[in-house]
Design a protein around this motif. Structure first.
Motif, PDB file in Angstrom:
ATOM      1  N   PHE A  13     -64.854   4.481  24.791  1.00  0.00           N
ATOM      2  CA  PHE A  13     -66.057   5.410  24.694  1.00  0.00           C
ATOM      3  C   PHE A  13     -66.610   5.971  25.923  1.00  0.00           C
ATOM      4  CE2 PHE A  13     -68.106   1.388  25.998  1.00  0.00           C
ATOM      5  CZ  PHE A  13     -68.996   1.947  26.549  1.00  0.00           C
ATOM      6  N   VAL A  15     -65.024   7.510  28.304  1.00  0.00           N
ATOM      7  CA  VAL A  15     -64.536   8.907  28.363  1.00  0.00           C
ATOM      8  C   VAL A  15     -64.860   9.558  27.524  1.00  0.00           C
ATOM      9  CG1 VAL A  15     -62.210  10.088  28.636  1.00  0.00           C
ATOM     10  CG2 VAL A  15     -62.766   7.920  30.043  1.00  0.00           C
ATOM     11  N   CYS A  96     -70.290   6.075  32.957  1.00  0.00           N
ATOM     12  CA  CYS A  96     -70.213   5.071  31.767  1.00  0.00           C
ATOM     13  C   CYS A  96     -71.147   3.943  32.055  1.00  0.00           C
ATOM     14  CB  CYS A  96     -69.143   4.412  31.843  1.00  0.00           C
ATOM     15  SG  CYS A  96     -68.751   3.224  30.637  1.00  0.00           S
ATOM     16  N   VAL A  99     -69.849   0.762  33.868  1.00  0.00           N
ATOM     17  CA  VAL A  99     -70.025   0.889  35.413  1.00  0.00           C
ATOM     18  C   VAL A  99     -71.464   0.849  36.035  1.00  0.00           C
ATOM     19  CG1 VAL A  99     -69.407   2.577  37.206  1.00  0.00           C
ATOM     20  CG2 VAL A  99     -67.811   2.514  35.220  1.00  0.00           C
ATOM     21  N   THR A 160     -63.761  -2.254  36.692  1.00  0.00           N
ATOM     22  CA  THR A 160     -64.039  -2.231  35.080  1.00  0.00           C
ATOM     23  C   THR A 160     -62.642  -2.232  34.569  1.00  0.00           C
ATOM     24  OG1 THR A 160     -64.129   0.149  34.910  1.00  0.00           O
ATOM     25  CG2 THR A 160     -66.286  -1.393  34.982  1.00  0.00           C
ATOM     26  N   CYS A 190     -64.321  -4.087  31.629  1.00  0.00           N
ATOM     27  CA  CYS A 190     -65.067  -3.601  30.380  1.00  0.00           C
ATOM     28  C   CYS A 190     -63.988  -4.196  29.276  1.00  0.00           C
ATOM     29  CB  CYS A 190     -65.097  -2.259  30.678  1.00  0.00           C
ATOM     30  SG  CYS A 190     -63.629  -1.081  30.330  1.00  0.00           S
ATOM     31  N   THR A 193     -61.149  -2.167  28.150  1.00  0.00           N
ATOM     32  CA  THR A 193     -59.910  -2.444  28.997  1.00  0.00           C
ATOM     33  C   THR A 193     -59.519  -3.955  28.694  1.00  0.00           C
ATOM     34  OG1 THR A 193     -60.477  -1.276  31.082  1.00  0.00           O
ATOM     35  CG2 THR A 193     -59.211  -2.893  31.614  1.00  0.00           C
TER      36      THR A 193
HETATM   37  S1  SF4 Z   1     -65.794   1.265  32.075  1.00  0.00           S
HETATM   38 FE1  SF4 Z   1     -64.371   1.144  30.607  1.00  0.00          FE
HETATM   39  S2  SF4 Z   1     -65.218   1.961  28.814  1.00  0.00           S
HETATM   40 FE2  SF4 Z   1     -66.253   2.634  30.782  1.00  0.00          FE
HETATM   41  S3  SF4 Z   1     -65.177   4.719  31.205  1.00  0.00           S
HETATM   42 FE3  SF4 Z   1     -64.348   3.012  32.477  1.00  0.00          FE
HETATM   43  S4  SF4 Z   1     -62.600   2.353  31.122  1.00  0.00           S
HETATM   44 FE4  SF4 Z   1     -63.925   3.549  29.846  1.00  0.00          FE
END
Ligand code: SF4
Length: 284
Positions: A13, A15, A96, A99, A160, A190, A193
């Motif tokens: 979500f 990206v 994000c 993050v 993440t 996250c 992931t």
């Molecule tokens: S933290 Fe996770 S959800 Fe957020 S952009 Fe990075 S991979 Fe995607």
């Protein structure tokens, strides 16, 4: 040849939301993207074609000339943000929220007096943003990189997109090498992931080889491929369907399909379609 797509694969979500924000930008030619929006060349070519200026990650020390600057989903430090604002840039922030959560956790740990250890790659833009506001910290990408830290409290965070099993092994190593310290772990890997790693673990029990779709420089995509290889399975890392070669799949009864968090749904669908064609050709 049977083809099984992982239950969770492809774009996350964070990206997706960044791409939606950029789709709404009216005059891309006056906008500079501060580093790679995603580590996916298919997406980067699309953004270039629309007219966005794109700074290479190594160029991020320089101030972009454009009046508008996109902060990527990987985020940046507050210090860097202030520099951009002080230079009069209008920021289009696609950081994000997961993050941002890591940045806040790092600040809280520091304020509580803990020495912060970030599990992640020191040269990854997300990690650079996390540690950019910290006075003292360590970044450890592997168990071997773990040190002894002169601290009575250690706070551990994680990039993440880091694999959960490797993070757990590094955490154990930190505890073993620092028995004097009270250790606090904040799980900042996250959920998208984790979902992709879990889905791949389930997939690996059902297939003999895996196609992993995503950017060559995408950390999480490369990690998915490494996970397959560590299990002794063939892993084919491709960016686009056109790269797939029929002879790679000779003799396989079941092939899995997964993709990193910056892979577009249409790219994943095209790879699946090409695999289905190859399956038909091999059965003929
Ligand atoms: S933290 Fe996770 S959800 Fe957020 S952009 Fe990075 S991979 Fe995607």
């Amino acid at each position: 040849m049977k083809i099984i797509t992982a239950a969770a694969a492809g774009i996350c979500f964070g990206v997706r939301d960044a791409l939606v924000t950029l789709a709404e930008v009216g005059q891309p030619e006056r906008v500079a993207i501060y580093g790679e929006l995603v580590h996916n060349e298919v997406v980067l070519h699309q953004l270039q074609a629309r007219g966005f200026q794109q700074l290479a990650e190594a160029e991020r020390a320089d101030l972009p000339a454009a009046s508008h600057v996109v902060i990527t989903a990987h985020g940046i430090s507050q210090q860097r943000r202030q520099q951009l604002l002080a230079a009069g840039k209008t920021l289009i922030d696609t950081t994000c929220p997961l993050v941002t959560r890591v940045h806040l956790a790092a600040q809280r740990l520091t304020q509580s007096g803990a020495f912060v250890v970030v599990i992640g790659r020191p040269d990854h833009v997300e990690v650079e943003g996390i540690v950019g506001d910290l006075m003292s910290y360590a970044v450890v990408p592997t168990r071997d990189a773990v040190g002894t830290y002169p601290a009575t409290r250690i706070g551990i965070l994680c990039q993440t997109t880091f694999p959960t099993d490797e993070a757990a092994a590094i955490r154990r190593e930190i505890a073993a090498r620092n028995p004097q310290a009270e250790i606090r772990w904040v799980d900042t890997i996250c959920q998208p992931t984790k979902d992709r790693q879990q889905a791949l673990a389930e997939l690996l029990n059902q297939v003999e080889a895996v196609v992993v779709v995503g950017g060559r420089h995408s950390h999480n995509t490369r990690r998915l491929a490494e996970t397959c290889r560590r299990r002794g399975l063939a892993a084919f890392h491709v960016q686009e369907a056109e790269e797939l070669e029929r002879n790679w799949f000779q003799g396989f009864g079941a092939v899995g399909l997964t993709a990193g968090t910056s892979t577009l749904p249409e790219t994943l669908a095209a790879v699946r379609a090409r695999l289905e064609t190859i399956a038909v050709e091999l059965s003929g």
